[in-house]
Design a protein around this motif. Structure first.
Motif, mmCIF file in Angstrom:
data_model
loop_
_atom_site.group_PDB
_atom_site.id
_atom_site.type_symbol
_atom_site.label_atom_id
_atom_site.label_comp_id
_atom_site.label_asym_id
_atom_site.label_seq_id
_atom_site.Cartn_x
_atom_site.Cartn_y
_atom_site.Cartn_z
ATOM 1 N N ILE A 150 -1.189 -6.877 -2.052
ATOM 2 C CA ILE A 150 0.188 -7.100 -2.453
ATOM 3 C C ILE A 150 0.282 -7.261 -3.958
ATOM 4 O O ILE A 150 -0.633 -7.775 -4.602
ATOM 5 N N GLN A 151 1.384 -6.785 -4.514
ATOM 6 C CA GLN A 151 1.659 -6.952 -5.939
ATOM 7 C C GLN A 151 2.794 -7.946 -6.081
ATOM 8 O O GLN A 151 3.834 -7.823 -5.423
ATOM 9 N N LEU A 252 -8.965 2.283 -5.471
ATOM 10 C CA LEU A 252 -7.917 3.263 -5.206
ATOM 11 C C LEU A 252 -6.581 2.534 -5.205
ATOM 12 O O LEU A 252 -6.452 1.462 -4.611
ATOM 13 N N THR A 253 -5.590 3.111 -5.859
ATOM 14 C CA THR A 253 -4.220 2.607 -5.779
ATOM 15 C C THR A 253 -3.379 3.661 -5.076
ATOM 16 O O THR A 253 -3.304 4.805 -5.534
ATOM 17 N N ILE A 254 -2.778 3.284 -3.969
ATOM 18 C CA ILE A 254 -2.017 4.211 -3.132
ATOM 19 C C ILE A 254 -0.554 3.808 -3.151
ATOM 20 O O ILE A 254 -0.220 2.636 -2.967
ATOM 21 N N SER A 255 0.315 4.772 -3.376
ATOM 22 C CA SER A 255 1.758 4.539 -3.377
ATOM 23 C C SER A 255 2.392 5.461 -2.341
ATOM 24 O O SER A 255 2.057 6.656 -2.272
ATOM 25 N N ILE A 256 3.324 4.908 -1.557
ATOM 26 C CA ILE A 256 3.968 5.695 -0.510
ATOM 27 C C ILE A 256 5.370 5.147 -0.272
ATOM 28 O O ILE A 256 5.603 3.942 -0.387
ATOM 29 N N VAL A 279 -6.395 -0.705 5.387
ATOM 30 C CA VAL A 279 -6.242 -1.161 4.005
ATOM 31 C C VAL A 279 -4.883 -1.807 3.764
ATOM 32 O O VAL A 279 -4.685 -2.470 2.735
ATOM 33 N N HIS A 280 -3.955 -1.644 4.708
ATOM 34 C CA HIS A 280 -2.636 -2.265 4.523
ATOM 35 C C HIS A 280 -1.846 -2.149 5.819
ATOM 36 O O HIS A 280 -2.001 -1.187 6.572
ATOM 37 N N PHE A 306 5.755 1.196 -1.075
ATOM 38 C CA PHE A 306 4.597 0.329 -0.946
ATOM 39 C C PHE A 306 3.516 0.793 -1.918
ATOM 40 O O PHE A 306 3.219 1.980 -2.012
ATOM 41 N N VAL A 307 2.941 -0.152 -2.636
ATOM 42 C CA VAL A 307 1.810 0.125 -3.520
ATOM 43 C C VAL A 307 0.707 -0.843 -3.145
ATOM 44 O O VAL A 307 0.902 -2.058 -3.167
ATOM 45 N N PHE A 308 -0.438 -0.317 -2.756
ATOM 46 C CA PHE A 308 -1.533 -1.191 -2.365
ATOM 47 C C PHE A 308 -2.849 -0.642 -2.890
ATOM 48 O O PHE A 308 -2.982 0.549 -3.180
#
Length: 437
Positions: A150-151, A252-256, A279-280, A306-308
């Motif tokens: 979480i950010q 890894l930073t994943i955005s969706i 991972v989330h 979502f960015v995780f």
């Protein structure tokens, strides 16, 4: 004075630091005991405080904690704007949440920052995702291992994190939780992150050819194009995307952008995997939105970005989306768009095999002996972030002659291979040196 190469911390050259700075990194060793948790305030923990589950140590676990919390205040010497909190979360045994057996179980895990809730997750023991999981420890029943990322906006130079659980019945022998691999990151210095994938953002060029899915139809509208959606991606549906030739990285930073369509309930979730590991997870309630945008007659929850992040080292990765709902796709469905992946390498990385293969380990501080983190095999490759160098001293206590490593080398040979390994207290004799073993 005892001889033997000793590794010391990084040198920053100029101001080219990586985008993510590690404020905290805890509970990453294969084994640890209660001393590792001494800086945390624990409530509701019993017995040994830590547990060994699946061959590794966790904070908490069966017979240790059910309803309880762990809290810690962190301080920095620079001003913050936001933090990223990452850790592996274990939900052991008969963890029930939502409506089960004719009553509301109300079992949830929560993350709070400065007293404000920033994340919540429940897990139904009777749901398929939990039933299909393996037993890790505790009872001979399935356990779930997931990942929290979480950010959170944070200002100032200190903040307090609290991890809390409320478990119906409050019996840690029947249901419990644990964590390991705890990180807190923040943006600091120049942004050296590299975007490796950016797609599904343009309706006129909505190319899904890189995706494999069980969706009935790949694309629908809500009102913009999404992968999945109404009557396409219901309970148990999945989509995968393989990534190859990734540059050296440790995160890894994943955005969706996620779309929850129709009657999504509190016990429904969307689960994201990397290389087969969760991972989330995200939950959304249909009544949180006041407008019916697509699908059936229910209100929808759309445009959720979502960015995780997840620790990751290998040059390949497989990303997966799994729809963890319990009703038909004409009642509860899911879709997504605006998918991107970036890689970041804020710290040096060592590799067990050449060309970034085999086991990898990332470090940001002094490590005089890799055996302390369970590493005994020779190092065949090393990554040094741009703008950093590594100092190595010939004598103990960081004294005597020293040399500097400022460039990456993914196929160590000869004298450099020997010196790098001895810097980490790994002896490579002349026979091994000739064979590069």
């Amino acid at each position: 004075m005892q001889k033997g190469y000793i590794f010391i911390a990084l040198i920053l050259l100029g101001f080219a630091s990586a985008n993510f700075y590690e404020i905290d990194k805890e509970f990453t060793l294969s084994t640890f005991d209660s001393r590792a948790v001494s800086s945390w305030n624990l409530v509701g923990f019993q017995n040994s405080v830590t547990n060994v589950c699946g061959g590794v140590s966790v904070v908490g676990g069966p017979n240790v904690v059910a309803t309880g919390s762990m809290t810690k205040t962190f301080n920095t010497d620079f001003d913050l704007t936001s933090i990223n909190i990452l850790f592996d979360l274990y939900l052991f045994d008969q963890w029930l949440s939502g409506w089960e057996g004719g009553r509301d179980q109300q079992s949830y895990f929560k993350v709070l920052v400065n007293g404000k809730q920033v994340h919540q997750l429940g897990s139904d023991y009777t749901r398929q995702l939990h039933k299909d999981a393996s037993n890790i420890c505790g009872q001979t029943t399935p356990d779930r291992q997931t990942h929290v990322s979480i950010q959170v906006p944070v200002t100032g130079r200190n903040f307090t994190v609290s991890l809390q659980a409320n478990i119906a019945g409050n019996n840690p022998s029947l249901a419990s939780w644990g964590i390991r691999g705890f990180y807190i990151l923040t943006s600091y210095g120049a942004n050296n992150a590299k975007t490796v994938v950016s797609e599904l953002s343009n309706d006129s060029q909505f190319d899904v050819s890189n995706w494999t899915s069980s969706f009935k139809n790949a694309v629908s509208s809500c009102p913009n194009k999404i992968l999945g959606g109404y009557k396409n991606a219901g309970s148990g549906a999945w989509a995968t995307r393989k990534l190859t030739n990734l540059p050296p990285h440790s995160f890894l930073t994943i955005s969706i952008n996620a779309f929850f369509v129709d009657s999504i309930d509190t016990n429904d979730s969307i689960v994201f995997y990397v290389d087969g590991k969760i991972v989330h997870e995200e939950t959304r309630q249909y009544f949180l939105s006041s407008q019916n945008i697509c699908g059936a007659g229910w209100a929808d929850n759309v445009n959720n970005k979502f960015v995780f992040q997840v620790p990751h080292f290998t040059s390949t990765a497989e990303f997966k989306v799994y729809v963890n709902t319990d009703q038909g796709s004409d009642d509860e469905s899911f879709g997504f768009r605006d998918f991107s992946v970036s890689v970041d390498s804020p710290c040096p990385i060592i590799y067990e095999e050449a060309n970034q293969q085999g086991r990898a380990f990332s470090f940001c501080g002094d490590i005089p002996n890799l055996k302390l983190v369970g590493w005994t095999k020779p190092i065949k490759g090393i990554y040094v972030p741009e703008g950093y160098a590594i100092k190595v001293y010939v004598d103990s206590q960081f004294k005597g002659k020293r040399f500097k490593v400022s460039k990456s080398n993914f196929n160590l040979t000869g004298q450099e291979y020997k010196l790098i390994n001895r810097a980490f207290n790994i002896d490579v004799n002349e026979t091994k040196l000739r064979r590069n073993e």
